[in-house]
Design a protein around this motif. Structure first.
Motif, PDB file in Angstrom:
ATOM      1  N   LEU A  79       0.834  -1.206   0.000  1.00 52.83           N
ATOM      2  CA  LEU A  79       0.000   0.000   0.000  1.00 52.83           C
ATOM      3  C   LEU A  79       0.865   1.250   0.000  1.00 52.83           C
ATOM      4  N   LEU A  80       1.862   1.255   0.865  1.00 51.55           N
ATOM      5  CA  LEU A  80       2.744   2.415   0.957  1.00 51.55           C
ATOM      6  C   LEU A  80       3.530   2.608  -0.330  1.00 51.55           C
ATOM      7  N   HIS A  81       3.994   1.509  -0.928  1.00 52.09           N
ATOM      8  CA  HIS A  81       4.779   1.593  -2.164  1.00 52.09           C
ATOM      9  C   HIS A  81       3.965   2.218  -3.294  1.00 52.09           C
ATOM     10  N   TYR A  82       2.777   1.693  -3.544  1.00 47.67           N
ATOM     11  CA  TYR A  82       1.983   2.202  -4.657  1.00 47.67           C
ATOM     12  C   TYR A  82       1.485   3.625  -4.404  1.00 47.67           C
ATOM     13  N   ALA A  83       1.231   3.947  -3.129  1.00 45.84           N
ATOM     14  CA  ALA A  83       0.849   5.320  -2.816  1.00 45.84           C
ATOM     15  C   ALA A  83       2.020   6.271  -3.058  1.00 45.84           C
ATOM     16  N   SER A  84       3.233   5.820  -2.728  1.00 47.27           N
ATOM     17  CA  SER A  84       4.415   6.652  -2.910  1.00 47.27           C
ATOM     18  C   SER A  84       4.749   6.836  -4.388  1.00 47.27           C
ATOM     19  N   VAL A  85       4.628   5.767  -5.161  1.00 44.34           N
ATOM     20  CA  VAL A  85       4.957   5.826  -6.588  1.00 44.34           C
ATOM     21  C   VAL A  85       3.967   6.697  -7.348  1.00 44.34           C
ATOM     22  N   ASN A  86       2.698   6.618  -6.951  1.00 42.75           N
ATOM     23  CA  ASN A  86       1.651   7.293  -7.711  1.00 42.75           C
ATOM     24  C   ASN A  86       1.133   8.562  -7.045  1.00 42.75           C
ATOM     25  N   TYR A  87       1.854   9.074  -6.049  1.00 47.82           N
ATOM     26  CA  TYR A  87       1.299  10.194  -5.297  1.00 47.82           C
ATOM     27  C   TYR A  87       1.068  11.430  -6.165  1.00 47.82           C
ATOM     28  N   SER A  88       1.949  11.703  -7.097  1.00 49.41           N
ATOM     29  CA  SER A  88       1.767  12.893  -7.942  1.00 49.41           C
ATOM     30  C   SER A  88       0.655  12.694  -8.959  1.00 49.41           C
ATOM     31  N   ALA A  89       0.469  11.453  -9.394  1.00 50.78           N
ATOM     32  CA  ALA A  89      -0.543  11.179 -10.410  1.00 50.78           C
ATOM     33  C   ALA A  89      -1.953  11.337  -9.870  1.00 50.78           C
ATOM     34  N   VAL A  90      -2.144  11.054  -8.590  1.00 51.08           N
ATOM     35  CA  VAL A  90      -3.489  11.136  -8.019  1.00 51.08           C
ATOM     36  C   VAL A  90      -3.725  12.458  -7.295  1.00 51.08           C
ATOM     37  N   GLY A  91      -2.786  13.372  -7.396  1.00 46.34           N
ATOM     38  CA  GLY A  91      -2.973  14.686  -6.799  1.00 46.34           C
ATOM     39  C   GLY A  91      -2.582  14.781  -5.347  1.00 46.34           C
ATOM     40  N   SER A  92      -1.814  13.819  -4.842  1.00 48.24           N
ATOM     41  CA  SER A  92      -1.386  13.860  -3.450  1.00 48.24           C
ATOM     42  C   SER A  92      -0.366  14.970  -3.248  1.00 48.24           C
ATOM     43  N   ARG A  93      -0.455  15.622  -2.115  1.00 43.65           N
ATOM     44  CA  ARG A  93       0.523  16.664  -1.793  1.00 43.65           C
ATOM     45  C   ARG A  93       1.642  16.109  -0.910  1.00 43.65           C
ATOM     46  N   PHE A  94       1.555  14.830  -0.543  1.00 38.41           N
ATOM     47  CA  PHE A  94       2.585  14.196   0.275  1.00 38.41           C
ATOM     48  C   PHE A  94       3.678  13.631  -0.613  1.00 38.41           C
ATOM     49  N   SER A  95       4.909  13.855  -0.218  1.00 34.65           N
ATOM     50  CA  SER A  95       6.020  13.228  -0.927  1.00 34.65           C
ATOM     51  C   SER A  95       6.176  11.801  -0.420  1.00 34.65           C
ATOM     52  N   ALA A  96       6.983  11.020  -1.117  1.00 36.06           N
ATOM     53  CA  ALA A  96       7.221   9.638  -0.703  1.00 36.06           C
ATOM     54  C   ALA A  96       7.847   9.589   0.687  1.00 36.06           C
ATOM     55  N   SER A  97       8.751  10.514   0.959  1.00 37.89           N
ATOM     56  CA  SER A  97       9.414  10.530   2.271  1.00 37.89           C
ATOM     57  C   SER A  97       8.434  10.880   3.384  1.00 37.89           C
ATOM     58  N   GLU A  98       7.515  11.797   3.103  1.00 35.64           N
ATOM     59  CA  GLU A  98       6.519  12.187   4.103  1.00 35.64           C
ATOM     60  C   GLU A  98       5.566  11.028   4.399  1.00 35.64           C
ATOM     61  N   LEU A  99       5.130  10.347   3.347  1.00 40.01           N
ATOM     62  CA  LEU A  99       4.255   9.185   3.542  1.00 40.01           C
ATOM     63  C   LEU A  99       4.949   8.117   4.385  1.00 40.01           C
ATOM     64  N   ALA A 100       6.224   7.883   4.086  1.00 31.24           N
ATOM     65  CA  ALA A 100       6.979   6.863   4.812  1.00 31.24           C
ATOM     66  C   ALA A 100       7.125   7.227   6.292  1.00 31.24           C
ATOM     67  N   ALA A 101       7.266   8.519   6.598  1.00 30.65           N
ATOM     68  CA  ALA A 101       7.427   8.944   7.990  1.00 30.65           C
ATOM     69  C   ALA A 101       6.162   8.682   8.796  1.00 30.65           C
ATOM     70  N   VAL A 102       5.004   9.021   8.231  1.00 27.71           N
ATOM     71  CA  VAL A 102       3.734   8.768   8.925  1.00 27.71           C
ATOM     72  C   VAL A 102       3.494   7.270   9.054  1.00 27.71           C
ATOM     73  N   ALA A 103       3.769   6.531   7.983  1.00 35.49           N
ATOM     74  CA  ALA A 103       3.558   5.075   7.986  1.00 35.49           C
ATOM     75  C   ALA A 103       4.418   4.393   9.043  1.00 35.49           C
ATOM     76  N   ALA A 104       5.647   4.858   9.234  1.00 38.91           N
ATOM     77  CA  ALA A 104       6.548   4.244  10.217  1.00 38.91           C
ATOM     78  C   ALA A 104       5.979   4.383  11.628  1.00 38.91           C
TER      79      ALA A 104
END
Length: 325
Positions: A79-104
């Protein structure tokens, strides 16, 4: 004139004996009936109590069986991987690093015996992700648009979401901060039950039970704050600071994330109500704080140094930096 004559009635002893026997038999019958009713009532009580105990045990077993297990690590990572890879495509304002920090933090929180309580301010593209990553725990979403909250609940009834009508504006930032300082010992105390607060920055119209939850993680990504007329995140940050400090110390500190903390409102309010001393790290535009009750709070101060509005004009680094201890 007729003469009256007395009449003598003779009762045979055997007749009295029969009457006595009949009365005694009647009394024994009533006694037997009474004892039968008592025995029946006692038996029914035992049966009812046993059924109630059996039902209670069944409910407890059912409740234990429905406790969610943590999301399997491969699913979590996918879930985290696909959200991180596609975050810009779906309009997410979170970067991959930010998503990973919350997920951790959510992963660590859900590794504990108790379920993780996650409170999110902002209804965004990441809403489904947060709810999924916190599969074991309870996730509550707070939005500022009744239409979008209702639509979310219709499409995803498993998600708990509420709407709040914010009355603040970004242009009122410093006016509201001065007001909060004036009310620091009254309505805007750092430790209080917000349900009964009249502080202009307090969010007090959520369901009552929300204020009784010991929140483990609070994520602030709403409401909108990019225009002077937008509600801004002053109330969300203030409320997060109070909720984190008002829970029992035995429940531990609360991880509070503030997204887009490089903007003025987010930066200044974070310093005022979450405090630089509680800053753990910044990842891109995400600030991570760990907040709990301190001795300063007992003196009606949010921060140990009494807070400093806009004490620093520097924005968080775009790289991951450890805060000074």
């Amino acid at each position: 004139m007729k003469s009256s004559s007395a009449k003598l009635i003779l009762v045979h002893p055997s007749s009295l004996h029969k009457q006595g026997v009949a009365i005694a038999a009647s009394h024994r019958l009533w006694l037997l009936l009474f004892l039968s009713l008592v025995a029946l009532a006692f038996t029914l009580t035992l049966i009812t109590t046993k059924d109630a105990m059996t039902a209670a045990a069944a409910n407890a077993a059912s409740a234990s069986a429905t406790v969610k297990a943590p999301l399997p690590r491969p699913v979590f990572d996918a879930l985290l991987h696909y959200a991180s890879v596609n975050y810009s495509a779906v309009g997410s304002r979170f970067s991959a690093s930010e998503l990973a920090a919350v997920a951790a933090v959510l992963r660590r929180c859900n590794s504990n015996a108790a379920p993780c309580n996650l409170l999110v301010f902002g209804l965004t593209h990441e809403t489904l992700l947060w709810n999924s990553l916190n599969y074991k725990g309870r996730t509550v979403i707070v939005g500022d648009n009744d239409y979008f909250v209702t639509r979310l609940e219709q499409r995803h009834p498993e998600i708990e979401a509420y709407d709040v009508q914010f009355t603040t504006k970004v242009s009122e930032l410093y006016e509201l901060l001065e007001y909060s300082k004036e009310q620091l010992k009254n309505e805007c105390r750092p430790v209080q039950n917000l349900l009964f607060s009249d502080c202009k920055l307090a969010i007090n119209d959520l369901p009552n039970q929300i204020y009784d939850v010991a929140w483990d993680v609070i994520l602030i990504d709403g409401p909108f704050g990019f225009l002077p007329t937008a509600p801004g995140r002053m109330s969300a940050i203030f409320t997060a600071g109070v909720l984190a400090r008002s829970k029992k110390a035995s429940a531990g500190k609360t991880d509070v994330f503030v997204h887009e903390c490089n903007r003025e409102v987010e930066r200044v309010c974070s310093e005022e109500f979450l405090c630089r001393e509680n800053l753990v790290e910044t990842i891109d535009a995400l600030g991570h704080f760990q907040v709990g009750e301190t001795e300063a709070n007992k003196r009606f101060q949010f921060c140990s140094d009494s807070g400093s509005i806009a004490s620093s004009s520097s924005s968080p680094s775009s790289k991951k930096n450890r805060a000074d201890s």
